[in-house]
Write a protein that holds these residues in place. Structure first.
Motif, PDB file in Angstrom:
ATOM      1  N   THR A  12       0.766  -0.838   0.063  1.00 55.54           N
ATOM      2  CA  THR A  12       0.118   0.068   0.186  1.00 55.54           C
ATOM      3  C   THR A  12       1.000   1.404   0.384  1.00 55.54           C
ATOM      4  OG1 THR A  12       0.153  -0.533   2.338  1.00 55.54           O
ATOM      5  CG2 THR A  12      -1.923  -0.999   1.253  1.00 55.54           C
ATOM      6  N   TYR A  13       1.667   1.098   0.564  1.00 56.97           N
ATOM      7  CA  TYR A  13       2.654   2.431   0.522  1.00 56.97           C
ATOM      8  C   TYR A  13       4.276   2.108   0.979  1.00 56.97           C
ATOM      9  CZ  TYR A  13       5.118   6.669   1.942  1.00 56.97           C
ATOM     10  OH  TYR A  13       5.613   8.425   1.950  1.00 56.97           O
ATOM     11  N   ALA A  14       5.585   2.616   0.083  1.00 54.63           N
ATOM     12  CA  ALA A  14       6.499   2.283   0.647  1.00 54.63           C
ATOM     13  C   ALA A  14       7.659   3.618   1.076  1.00 54.63           C
ATOM     14  CB  ALA A  14       8.105   0.696  -0.419  1.00 54.63           C
ATOM     15  N   ARG A  15       7.988   4.486   1.877  1.00 53.19           N
ATOM     16  CA  ARG A  15       8.755   5.829   1.766  1.00 53.19           C
ATOM     17  C   ARG A  15       9.676   5.690   0.868  1.00 53.19           C
ATOM     18  NH1 ARG A  15       7.242  10.590   2.338  1.00 53.19           N
ATOM     19  NH2 ARG A  15       6.704  10.181   5.224  1.00 53.19           N
ATOM     20  N   ARG A  16      10.796   4.431   0.791  1.00 50.18           N
ATOM     21  CA  ARG A  16      11.550   4.486   0.270  1.00 50.18           C
ATOM     22  C   ARG A  16      11.158   4.827  -1.645  1.00 50.18           C
ATOM     23  NH1 ARG A  16      17.385   2.198  -0.688  1.00 50.18           N
ATOM     24  NH2 ARG A  16      17.964   0.794  -2.497  1.00 50.18           N
ATOM     25  N   ALA A  17      10.264   3.634  -1.706  1.00 55.17           N
ATOM     26  CA  ALA A  17      10.006   3.646  -3.240  1.00 55.17           C
ATOM     27  C   ALA A  17      10.183   4.467  -4.196  1.00 55.17           C
ATOM     28  CB  ALA A  17       8.899   2.184  -2.997  1.00 55.17           C
ATOM     29  N   GLU A  18       8.599   6.424  -2.654  1.00 50.54           N
ATOM     30  CA  GLU A  18       8.673   7.865  -3.112  1.00 50.54           C
ATOM     31  C   GLU A  18       9.489   8.117  -3.113  1.00 50.54           C
ATOM     32  OE1 GLU A  18       7.477  10.073   0.310  1.00 50.54           O
ATOM     33  OE2 GLU A  18       5.360   9.889  -0.484  1.00 50.54           O
ATOM     34  N   THR A  19      10.639   7.841  -2.370  1.00 46.97           N
ATOM     35  CA  THR A  19      12.038   8.798  -2.501  1.00 46.97           C
ATOM     36  C   THR A  19      12.704   8.414  -3.853  1.00 46.97           C
ATOM     37  OG1 THR A  19      12.477   8.559  -0.184  1.00 46.97           O
ATOM     38  CG2 THR A  19      13.939   9.596  -1.516  1.00 46.97           C
ATOM     39  N   GLU A  23      13.658  10.644  -7.227  1.00 47.09           N
ATOM     40  CA  GLU A  23      15.165  10.942  -7.815  1.00 47.09           C
ATOM     41  C   GLU A  23      15.124  10.623  -9.470  1.00 47.09           C
ATOM     42  OE1 GLU A  23      18.039  10.920  -3.250  1.00 47.09           O
ATOM     43  OE2 GLU A  23      16.865   9.215  -3.880  1.00 47.09           O
ATOM     44  N   LEU A  24      14.634   9.642  -9.625  1.00 42.71           N
ATOM     45  CA  LEU A  24      15.096   8.750 -11.163  1.00 42.71           C
ATOM     46  C   LEU A  24      13.947   9.023 -11.949  1.00 42.71           C
ATOM     47  CD1 LEU A  24      15.737   5.138 -10.282  1.00 42.71           C
ATOM     48  CD2 LEU A  24      17.228   7.060 -10.800  1.00 42.71           C
ATOM     49  N   GLN A  25      12.408  10.407 -11.646  1.00 41.88           N
ATOM     50  CA  GLN A  25      11.547  10.942 -12.297  1.00 41.88           C
ATOM     51  C   GLN A  25      11.267   9.393 -13.192  1.00 41.88           C
ATOM     52  OE1 GLN A  25      13.223  13.132 -15.206  1.00 41.88           O
ATOM     53  NE2 GLN A  25      13.385  15.173 -13.227  1.00 41.88           N
ATOM     54  N   ALA A  26      10.800   8.312 -11.868  1.00 44.82           N
ATOM     55  CA  ALA A  26       9.810   7.225 -12.845  1.00 44.82           C
ATOM     56  C   ALA A  26       8.741   7.614 -12.545  1.00 44.82           C
ATOM     57  CB  ALA A  26      10.185   5.949 -11.343  1.00 44.82           C
ATOM     58  N   LYS A  27       7.689   6.628 -12.829  1.00 40.94           N
ATOM     59  CA  LYS A  27       6.043   6.770 -12.659  1.00 40.94           C
ATOM     60  C   LYS A  27       6.433   5.577 -11.464  1.00 40.94           C
ATOM     61  CE  LYS A  27       1.603   6.149 -13.693  1.00 40.94           C
ATOM     62  NZ  LYS A  27       0.428   5.704 -15.514  1.00 40.94           N
ATOM     63  N   LEU A  28       5.668   5.803 -10.166  1.00 39.12           N
ATOM     64  CA  LEU A  28       5.239   5.313  -8.826  1.00 39.12           C
ATOM     65  C   LEU A  28       4.007   4.324  -8.778  1.00 39.12           C
ATOM     66  CD1 LEU A  28       6.539   3.668  -5.881  1.00 39.12           C
ATOM     67  CD2 LEU A  28       6.571   5.124  -5.052  1.00 39.12           C
ATOM     68  N   VAL A  29       4.128   2.628  -8.992  1.00 38.72           N
ATOM     69  CA  VAL A  29       2.758   2.715  -8.923  1.00 38.72           C
ATOM     70  C   VAL A  29       2.280   1.195  -8.110  1.00 38.72           C
ATOM     71  CG1 VAL A  29       0.674   0.984 -10.060  1.00 38.72           C
ATOM     72  CG2 VAL A  29       2.049   2.884 -11.057  1.00 38.72           C
ATOM     73  N   PHE A  30       1.708   1.170  -7.087  1.00 38.32           N
ATOM     74  CA  PHE A  30       1.141   0.433  -5.688  1.00 38.32           C
ATOM     75  C   PHE A  30       0.025  -0.103  -5.663  1.00 38.32           C
ATOM     76  CE2 PHE A  30       2.489   4.084  -3.375  1.00 38.32           C
ATOM     77  CZ  PHE A  30       3.858   3.522  -3.440  1.00 38.32           C
ATOM     78  N   GLY A 218      -2.655   6.876  16.034  1.00 37.63           N
ATOM     79  CA  GLY A 218      -3.501   5.155  15.208  1.00 37.63           C
ATOM     80  C   GLY A 218      -2.277   5.629  14.194  1.00 37.63           C
ATOM     81  N   PHE A 219      -2.975   4.955  12.745  1.00 38.20           N
ATOM     82  CA  PHE A 219      -2.116   5.494  11.291  1.00 38.20           C
ATOM     83  C   PHE A 219      -2.167   6.591  10.796  1.00 38.20           C
ATOM     84  CE2 PHE A 219      -1.250   4.683   6.624  1.00 38.20           C
ATOM     85  CZ  PHE A 219       0.395   4.667   7.120  1.00 38.20           C
ATOM     86  N   LEU A 220      -0.444   7.604  10.827  1.00 40.73           N
ATOM     87  CA  LEU A 220      -1.117   8.953   9.897  1.00 40.73           C
ATOM     88  C   LEU A 220      -0.264   8.753   8.761  1.00 40.73           C
ATOM     89  CD1 LEU A 220       0.066  10.923  13.169  1.00 40.73           C
ATOM     90  CD2 LEU A 220      -2.357  10.268  12.933  1.00 40.73           C
ATOM     91  N   ARG A 221      -0.891   9.161   7.531  1.00 40.23           N
ATOM     92  CA  ARG A 221      -1.021   9.444   6.321  1.00 40.23           C
ATOM     93  C   ARG A 221      -0.210  10.683   6.309  1.00 40.23           C
ATOM     94  NH1 ARG A 221      -2.234   6.074   3.178  1.00 40.23           N
ATOM     95  NH2 ARG A 221      -3.414   3.636   3.816  1.00 40.23           N
ATOM     96  N   GLY A 222       0.738  11.567   5.334  1.00 39.42           N
ATOM     97  CA  GLY A 222       0.929  12.570   4.317  1.00 39.42           C
ATOM     98  C   GLY A 222       1.241  14.107   5.274  1.00 39.42           C
ATOM     99  N   SER A 223       0.499  14.421   5.424  1.00 35.89           N
ATOM    100  CA  SER A 223       0.558  16.215   5.670  1.00 35.89           C
ATOM    101  C   SER A 223      -0.115  15.497   7.457  1.00 35.89           C
ATOM    102  CB  SER A 223      -0.249  16.928   5.203  1.00 35.89           C
ATOM    103  OG  SER A 223      -1.178  16.680   5.505  1.00 35.89           O
ATOM    104  N   THR A 224      -0.583  14.738   7.960  1.00 42.26           N
ATOM    105  CA  THR A 224      -0.698  14.864   9.375  1.00 42.26           C
ATOM    106  C   THR A 224       0.541  14.196  10.044  1.00 42.26           C
ATOM    107  OG1 THR A 224      -3.537  14.141   8.408  1.00 42.26           O
ATOM    108  CG2 THR A 224      -2.711  13.528  10.928  1.00 42.26           C
ATOM    109  N   TYR A 225       1.049  13.018   9.192  1.00 45.43           N
ATOM    110  CA  TYR A 225       2.171  12.307   9.779  1.00 45.43           C
ATOM    111  C   TYR A 225       3.294  14.009   9.466  1.00 45.43           C
ATOM    112  CZ  TYR A 225       5.976   8.649  10.237  1.00 45.43           C
ATOM    113  OH  TYR A 225       7.700   8.592  10.576  1.00 45.43           O
TER     114      TYR A 225
END
Length: 335
Positions: A12-19, A23-30, A218-225
């Motif tokens: 559902t999510y991976a911080r490393r993949a996002e970063t 950097e590689l200008q790649a399209k990220l898909v979960f 609880g589990f936090l996402r995005g700007s809240t986290y």
């Protein structure tokens, strides 16, 4: 020349993949089917995710595919597509999460992983210890530790008390000493600990032992986290697995936030100059909390210096990957 890079993660999510994808200008898909996440339905989930991956690759027709492992079935699906559909102009890169090598659940897949590594352009490793496997297999690899994420966008949805506050980055996973953190909180009753993570992962015994100065966010996402990390005085990321190199530590480093991490080999190698390294005992954790808060300004400066050193040390590894991609793309051009 097609330079499109597709980055596929079966979660559902991976911080490393996002970063790295940024950097590689790649399209990220979960790609993930949470409704099929049970022991008996896992085979069906993997089949569905294979089908969605194949369909995505057919639609995108990338030049390179970066695929995270585990599960092993994700790179297997990508490798098969590259072989059958992509011809020689399409190649894949393995991005190996530490559990690829250290989670017993995936040890059976080592022969497949070895074959995949040999046929990949390169395998990316995020902890140094894993290099021994790729070296033994004589496969091409780059040790590329996590990049620093962009946490500049944040909100104040989680109210943080002024004064002594620590954010504890947690998922209540099996390799986190949550009970020990609760005991340390009792030794520092004037400090408020904001513990992230889905509380569904807590045992009833752990929940019953929660002291009053622990706040479960609880589990936090995005700007809240991001807002929680911005607003607290310090951050804590603890683990018990000896090969851990915590993603949360890189989030703390991105903000140059004074932080406490477990004294493990990989953590010690990267964070000893700026963070407080602790043994996973209530007493050691509590003492580190007091030091962090009492010497806060000094540890902010240490974290800023550490951040600059880390960026400088990582940059050549990123440039090596970029150079490899360019070289491989040129060599794959039809004559």
């Amino acid at each position: 020349m097609n330079n499109k890079i597709l980055y596929i993660v079966w979660y559902t999510y991976a911080r490393r993949a996002e970063t790295v994808s940024r950097e590689l200008q790649a399209k990220l898909v979960f790609i993930y089917e949470p409704r099929l996440r049970t022991f008996w339905l896992n085979p069906l989930r993997y089949l569905v995710q294979c089908w969605k991956t194949w369909r995505l690759l057919e639609q995108e027709r990338p030049a390179f595919v970066i695929v995270q492992s585990p599960p092993i079935f994700a790179p297997l699906a990508v490798a098969l597509w590259c072989k059958l559909r992509g011809r020689k102009q399409v190649s894949y890169i393995l991005d190996c999460h530490p559990s690829t090598f250290y989670n017993r659940r995936w040890r059976w897949a080592f022969p497949l992983l070895r074959w995949l590594a040999h046929n990949a352009v390169v395998s990316l490793l995020c902890n140094e210890d894993a290099q021994k496997y790729l070296a033994q297999w004589q496969a091409n690899y780059i040790f590329l530790p996590d990049g620093l994420p962009d946490l500049s966008s944040y909100s104040n949805e989680v109210p943080v008390q002024s004064g002594k506050s620590i954010a504890v980055i947690s998922a209540f996973a099996h390799d986190e000493p949550a009970g020990t953190i609760f005991k340390a909180a009792r030794l520092t009753p004037d400090v408020t600990f904001y513990v992230t993570g889905d509380t569904a992962g807590m045992t009833s015994e752990l929940l019953a032992s929660k002291p009053e100065n622990i706040v479960l966010t609880g589990f936090l996402r995005g700007s809240t986290y991001n807002g929680l990390l911005h607003n607290v005085r310090g951050i804590m990321i603890l683990a018990t697995m000896i090969t851990t190199l915590s993603c949360g530590a890189f989030e703390a480093l991105s903000l140059a936030k004074p932080s406490i991490v477990s004294d493990l080999p990989e953590q010690r190698r990267w964070f000893s100059d700026g963070f407080l390294l602790v043994e996973n005992t209530p007493e050691d954790i509590a003492q580190a909390v007091e030091i962090l808060l009492n010497e806060h300004a000094a540890y902010v400066k240490k974290a800023e210096i550490l951040r600059a050193k880390y960026i400088a040390a990582r940059q050549p590894k990123l440039e090596k990957l970029l150079s490899l991609l360019v070289s491989h793309a040129v060599n794959s051009l039809p004559e």
